[in-house]
Design an enzyme around this catalytic site. Sequence first.
Site, PDB file in Angstrom:
ATOM      1  N   ASP A   1      42.234  45.659  44.228  1.00 40.39           N
ATOM      2  CA  ASP A   1      41.478  45.951  42.997  1.00 40.39           C
ATOM      3  C   ASP A   1      40.203  46.708  43.354  1.00 40.39           C
ATOM      4  OD1 ASP A   1      40.656  45.926  40.373  1.00 40.39           O
ATOM      5  OD2 ASP A   1      40.043  43.818  40.373  1.00 40.39           O
TER       6      ASP A   1
ATOM      7  N   LYS B   1      39.269  49.678  41.763  1.00 42.16           N
ATOM      8  CA  LYS B   1      38.764  50.391  40.578  1.00 42.16           C
ATOM      9  C   LYS B   1      38.220  51.775  40.945  1.00 42.16           C
ATOM     10  CE  LYS B   1      37.784  46.259  37.814  1.00 42.16           C
ATOM     11  NZ  LYS B   1      38.061  45.152  38.733  1.00 42.16           N
TER      12      LYS B   1
ATOM     13  N   THR C   1      35.420  44.000  30.611  1.00 41.03           N
ATOM     14  CA  THR C   1      35.055  42.992  29.602  1.00 41.03           C
ATOM     15  C   THR C   1      33.567  42.664  29.640  1.00 41.03           C
ATOM     16  OG1 THR C   1      35.937  41.397  31.153  1.00 41.03           O
ATOM     17  CG2 THR C   1      37.265  41.869  29.215  1.00 41.03           C
TER      18      THR C   1
ATOM     19  N   ASP D   1      36.403  58.770  40.653  1.00 41.06           N
ATOM     20  CA  ASP D   1      35.685  59.874  41.300  1.00 41.06           C
ATOM     21  C   ASP D   1      36.376  61.162  40.877  1.00 41.06           C
ATOM     22  OD1 ASP D   1      34.119  61.411  43.187  1.00 41.06           O
ATOM     23  OD2 ASP D   1      33.886  59.566  44.361  1.00 41.06           O
TER      24      ASP D   1
ATOM     25  N   ARG E   1      39.701  30.362  39.197  1.00 37.91           N
ATOM     26  CA  ARG E   1      39.117  29.028  39.345  1.00 37.91           C
ATOM     27  C   ARG E   1      39.978  27.860  38.872  1.00 37.91           C
ATOM     28  NH1 ARG E   1      33.725  31.382  36.947  1.00 37.91           N
ATOM     29  NH2 ARG E   1      35.341  32.743  36.114  1.00 37.91           N
TER      30      ARG E   1
ATOM     31  N   LYS F   1      45.035  38.935  44.813  1.00 38.06           N
ATOM     32  CA  LYS F   1      44.209  40.096  44.464  1.00 38.06           C
ATOM     33  C   LYS F   1      43.038  40.173  45.434  1.00 38.06           C
ATOM     34  CE  LYS F   1      41.366  40.353  40.600  1.00 38.06           C
ATOM     35  NZ  LYS F   1      40.080  41.003  40.879  1.00 38.06           N
TER      36      LYS F   1
END
Length: 231
Positions: free
Chosen positions: A59, A61, A118, A64, A209, A32
């Site tokens: 990614d 996002k 989130t 507009d 991670r 990603k």
Amino acid sequence: MPTELILPLDIPTREAARPLLKQLQGTVPWMKVGLQMFTAFGTDWVKEVADSGYKVFLDLKLHDIPNTVAKAVESLSPLPIHMLTLHTSGGPAMIKAAREAQQASNPDLLLLGVTVLTSMDAAQMQAVGWNDDAATQVRRLAQTGSAAGLQGFVCSPLEVADLKANLPAGTQLVTPGIRPAGADQGDQSRIMTPGDAARAGSTHIVVGRPITAAADPVAAARAIRAELDSA
Ligand code: C5P
């Protein structure tokens, strides 16, 4: 189809990312690339990641007016990317325009809708006029996005079962917030193990991670894949 594994390249420099790309070849199928690396290193970096043997989830996002998002999708079409995100809250007209541009310029690209970030708690949601609880808002946005043509969404693993029950069969559900049993939670609070996410219906999981900070990232990625394969 077993749930697929995606590694987010949340890494400040290409020099730091390249050893991971080399090490994880053949173990992790997807990378990603998000705003951090795309804004710094652009399309060349996307090509380098793809040339290293990965499918790329870009990614960005997008959010507009319909014409601008459609043009951005078109501009990205020469790139070797397989998934691209846009904000479902941009509305049906924006989504339809993006989808038409994608179908015309890059038929194999999967457009994924982001629903409620989130990072939005109840206070943040109310501040922008979203007065329902997060689960209701996520479901509303996903159903709206689906009706406008989206075939996949990014969501929390805790929302997967509900979305699976309320969206057309075959909808792709990509979930971050994954921690193998016993792994450090870090700043993630609403988490699931890879196996539980797969059993709930995630088609792809994003795991950072627990792999990148492991003493042996290849072994960590292999263990997660084994868990997905046996789910
Ligand atoms: O390191 P970790 O596994 O927590 O990384 C998860 C990745 O997924 C990060 O790139 C993070 O920004 C992203 N993400 C997330 N939660 C969301 C959306 C994206 O953790 N709701």
